[in-house]
Scaffold this motif. Structure first.
Motif: not given
Length: 48
Positions: A31-32, A34-35
């Motif tokens: 997730d990080n 992707q951010k």
């Protein structure tokens, strides 16, 4: 002592090492990642 020297000293300290390890664990999460890719894309578009 210059700012870079102070940062380097901190990063070699036990508390600095804990912070570095925590950052590495956070960056390993999909997730990080992707951010960060989205942020990098937005920043690169601003430069054009």
């Amino acid at each position: 002592m210059s700012l870079m020297q102070r940062i380097s000293t901190f990063l070699r300290s036990p508390k600095g090492q804990q912070l570095v390890d925590r950052g590495r664990r956070e960056l390993a999460k999909p997730d990080n990642q992707q951010k960060l890719k989205g942020l990098a894309a937005r920043l690169s578009n601003r430069r054009r």
